[in-house]
Design a protein around this motif. Structure first.
Motif, PDB file in Angstrom:
ATOM      1  N   THR A 151      52.295  62.588  26.755  1.00 40.64           N
ATOM      2  CA  THR A 151      53.154  61.401  26.797  1.00 40.64           C
ATOM      3  C   THR A 151      52.292  60.193  27.150  1.00 40.64           C
ATOM      4  O   THR A 151      51.199  60.335  27.701  1.00 40.64           O
ATOM      5  CB  THR A 151      54.247  61.509  27.881  1.00 40.64           C
ATOM      6  OG1 THR A 151      53.629  61.563  29.173  1.00 40.64           O
ATOM      7  CG2 THR A 151      55.123  62.728  27.699  1.00 40.64           C
ATOM      8  N   LYS A 170      55.558  56.652  24.394  1.00 43.18           N
ATOM      9  CA  LYS A 170      56.124  57.868  23.829  1.00 43.18           C
ATOM     10  C   LYS A 170      56.322  58.864  24.970  1.00 43.18           C
ATOM     11  O   LYS A 170      55.355  59.459  25.463  1.00 43.18           O
ATOM     12  CB  LYS A 170      55.148  58.441  22.784  1.00 43.18           C
ATOM     13  CG  LYS A 170      55.716  59.558  21.953  1.00 43.18           C
ATOM     14  CD  LYS A 170      54.692  60.004  20.910  1.00 43.18           C
ATOM     15  CE  LYS A 170      55.107  61.307  20.270  1.00 43.18           C
ATOM     16  NZ  LYS A 170      54.060  61.887  19.446  1.00 43.18           N
ATOM     17  N   CYS A 180      58.457  62.564  34.095  1.00 41.16           N
ATOM     18  CA  CYS A 180      58.386  61.320  33.310  1.00 41.16           C
ATOM     19  C   CYS A 180      58.307  60.114  34.235  1.00 41.16           C
ATOM     20  O   CYS A 180      57.486  59.216  34.027  1.00 41.16           O
ATOM     21  CB  CYS A 180      59.598  61.208  32.387  1.00 41.16           C
ATOM     22  SG  CYS A 180      59.516  62.357  31.001  1.00 41.16           S
ATOM     23  N   GLU A 217      59.823  61.245  20.135  1.00 48.17           N
ATOM     24  CA  GLU A 217      59.203  61.918  21.282  1.00 48.17           C
ATOM     25  C   GLU A 217      58.932  63.400  21.015  1.00 48.17           C
ATOM     26  O   GLU A 217      59.594  64.018  20.179  1.00 48.17           O
ATOM     27  CB  GLU A 217      60.165  61.844  22.482  1.00 48.17           C
ATOM     28  CG  GLU A 217      59.888  60.754  23.473  1.00 48.17           C
ATOM     29  CD  GLU A 217      60.239  59.368  22.962  1.00 48.17           C
ATOM     30  OE1 GLU A 217      61.078  59.254  22.048  1.00 48.17           O
ATOM     31  OE2 GLU A 217      59.661  58.396  23.477  1.00 48.17           O
ATOM     32  N   ARG A 235      55.530  66.685  15.961  1.00 49.91           N
ATOM     33  CA  ARG A 235      55.885  66.604  17.387  1.00 49.91           C
ATOM     34  C   ARG A 235      55.669  67.958  18.042  1.00 49.91           C
ATOM     35  O   ARG A 235      55.863  69.004  17.414  1.00 49.91           O
ATOM     36  CB  ARG A 235      57.356  66.224  17.537  1.00 49.91           C
ATOM     37  CG  ARG A 235      57.667  64.880  16.954  1.00 49.91           C
ATOM     38  CD  ARG A 235      59.002  64.426  17.423  1.00 49.91           C
ATOM     39  NE  ARG A 235      60.078  65.142  16.742  1.00 49.91           N
ATOM     40  CZ  ARG A 235      61.345  65.031  17.087  1.00 49.91           C
ATOM     41  NH1 ARG A 235      61.690  64.275  18.129  1.00 49.91           N
ATOM     42  NH2 ARG A 235      62.281  65.670  16.434  1.00 49.91           N
TER      43      ARG A 235
END
Lengths: 364, 364
Positions: free
Chosen positions: B109, B113, B129, B157, B187
């Motif tokens: 990440t 994103k 996150c 994502e 992804r």
């Protein structure tokens, strides 16, 4: 590397731990392990009944271990005339000191403000900065490897210093650290004391008066628990709160059940701790003498290793010659240290094997 | 919070682990631990001679454990007709699965994103996150808590799904995961199988064909080692390389000696693993029946817990009433789950105590 990896890691060069070769048995003097087993009390406490309840989670607060560390340092500072009670609010424990160092580097740096460290220190500090994409500010040391603390003046970064130094074994005094803390109240000073129990004094005596101090340490060296992975930090309540916020955002149950018990018992067995570190200190002075007699330069290490250099060959050459003969020491890749090898202080038997092997290599 | 803490953590809300109260003894059905001790072979292997060499560092590659996991999954996929050999290049182990999840979230990440997850999942995903300052994309689930995988379409994502779901116990099939992988080759799809061994099929069968898949699991639940802190991930060589780069940049010696041994032996004792998980599955169906008879709704859990709800009171009320009577279940703070409690599948004795206590609370 996969095509999915975030660009932020494009230039990341991981840390390379000391060799743990499995191909043959070495006299292993390369990763600063203790030659002694853990305290007999640790072995006793790691009982079948404790092993049998590993189906249950460990205590995320690691209360028992945190309290043992707090008690040890409360006694430590009181014996030195400092009236301060360490409580659970002044201690955080981690999966080796690398983990708490990672929390600290993460908590107190960002892209505009990295970490300042002496150019020679623990090899992981620049890696932490690189992995966080924050600046690593390398501060020049003197030619004899000693630190010139004046060089940290005017730098806006927080400061992290391994004391004793993780590569040279050299030590700065608590009084020097006090000056650094007083002159830099707006900056954090992190003192990494992984090797402090072999002749140094802990900066823990300064926690009471300096909210800008973090002391980091480990049970890997002086408490014979490298394989149990236990580190810790001591600091003000506010700092420990910060670090717990990070811990609970990454890995709340960061210590396993058996390491919590082992660590707690090891911290409380002060007698075994003192007995073993006294032997290490005695052996270190013996090795210094023996290598000096063979024409080596050795650093005035206050640690459980020494840095040694012979005019007869480079560090890498010596390391390879010893390895070939079954003795493992550490060659450190830094250009400044190319003439040196780092040698862990082992048992007298290990050291005598080392000395004899060195004689053989040098053709004496 | 100290004044030194980086602003990037201003809004960080750490994960809150399930209660581990020390005040009294509870029938503890709140953190999905196994009611069984570790395998007798694990207890035997954690011998005094292994305990006595904890002065030596653990193997940073955790070779022995990695190989046992590779062997288990090689057999697992072969039994299902997939010809694939897991090697050390397809496995990384970690200090609990939280650690490898943290590596994964960090590796894949960035601020542009983040990670997409079902709105109900493992409570740690949004925390990772937040701690990384990357977007958490919450994907709506159906009213009956089932996933609507079509909702992941059009999201850019990477995707992380706990399967079975860590809060509801609901399960998506390998065939659904295969569709998701095929439709999203650009992804990464992370399938967190902490609870997969109680009736689900592992997505490990898809590793061979899908380089965009990571399977995460743990030895905490089905292998009775929550207290030893062992997690792992399975993936392509390239992904495992990425994750090792992160590991060696944060904490190379992330597993301790005794956990490496315990984990390895636990992975190899397939007989004990099968015997204990069969009991859990049987007990789960027993508890479902008993609670349904008392008018509860229960989820069709494929895990070692169920989510249960009574029309007679809210989840928090039931949790508190049970706690007062010495039975600990988990009330999950999510608004969607306010009518529910999550109950770990314990021993028959624990479950009967729970059922009787529930009857008492409901006044039956």
């Amino acid at each position: 590397m996969s095509k999915y990896l975030s660009e932020k890691f494009n230039n990341l060069e991981p840390y390379v731990p000391g060799e743990q070769p499995q191909d043959r048995r070495y006299v292993k003097l390369n990763t600063n392990e203790s030659p002694f087993p853990p305290s007999p009390k640790v072995i006793e406490a790691t009982s079948v009944s404790e092993i049998s309840i590993q189906n249950l989670y460990s205590d995320p607060t690691a209360k028992r271990l945190v309290e043992s560390i707090a008690k040890y340092y409360t006694n430590y500072v009181k014996e030195r005339g400092v009236d301060f009670e360490f409580t659970k609010d002044n201690v955080i424990v981690s999966n080796g000191s690398d983990e708490v160092l990672a929390f600290i580097f993460n908590a107190y740096t960002d892209k505009d403000k990295g970490m300042a460290c002496p150019e020679i220190g623990y090899g992981f500090y620049p890696v932490f900065c690189s992995s966080l994409n924050v600046p690593f500010v390398s501060v020049k040391i003197n030619e004899d490897f000693s630190l010139d603390l004046a060089k940290f003046k005017g730098i806006r970064e927080n400061i992290c210093i391994a004391n004793p130094n993780a590569q040279t074994g050299l030590y700065i005094t608590v009084s020097d650290i006090k000056t650094l803390l007083s002159e830099n109240k707006e900056r954090l000073i992190i003192i990494d004391e992984a090797y402090c129990d072999f002749g140094g004094e802990s900066a823990a005596v300064l926690i009471k008066d300096y909210p800008n101090l973090i002391v980091v340490s480990t049970l890997s060296k002086s408490r014979q628990l490298a394989g149990a992975r236990i580190g810790f930090a001591l600091a003000s309540k506010e700092i420990i709160q910060d670090l717990n916020t990070l811990k609970y955002s990454f890995n709340p149950y960061n210590l396993n059940r058996l390491s919590i018990i082992a660590g707690s018992v090891a911290m409380e067995d002060v007698e075994y701790f003192n007995k073993t570190r006294e032997v290490i200190i005695k052996n270190r002075e013996y090795l210094k003498g023996a290598l000096t007699a063979l024409g080596f330069k050795v650093t005035n290490s206050k640690s459980n290793f020494i840095l040694a250099s012979t005019p007869k060959m480079g560090g890498k050459e010596l390391y390879l010659a010893l390895k070939e003969r079954g003795v493992l020491v550490r060659f450190l890749s830094d250009e400044l240290l190319k003439d040196w090898v780092r040698i862990t202080i082992g048992s007298m038997e290990q050291l005598n094997t080392l000395i004899n092997t060195i004689k053989e290599v040098l053709g004496e």
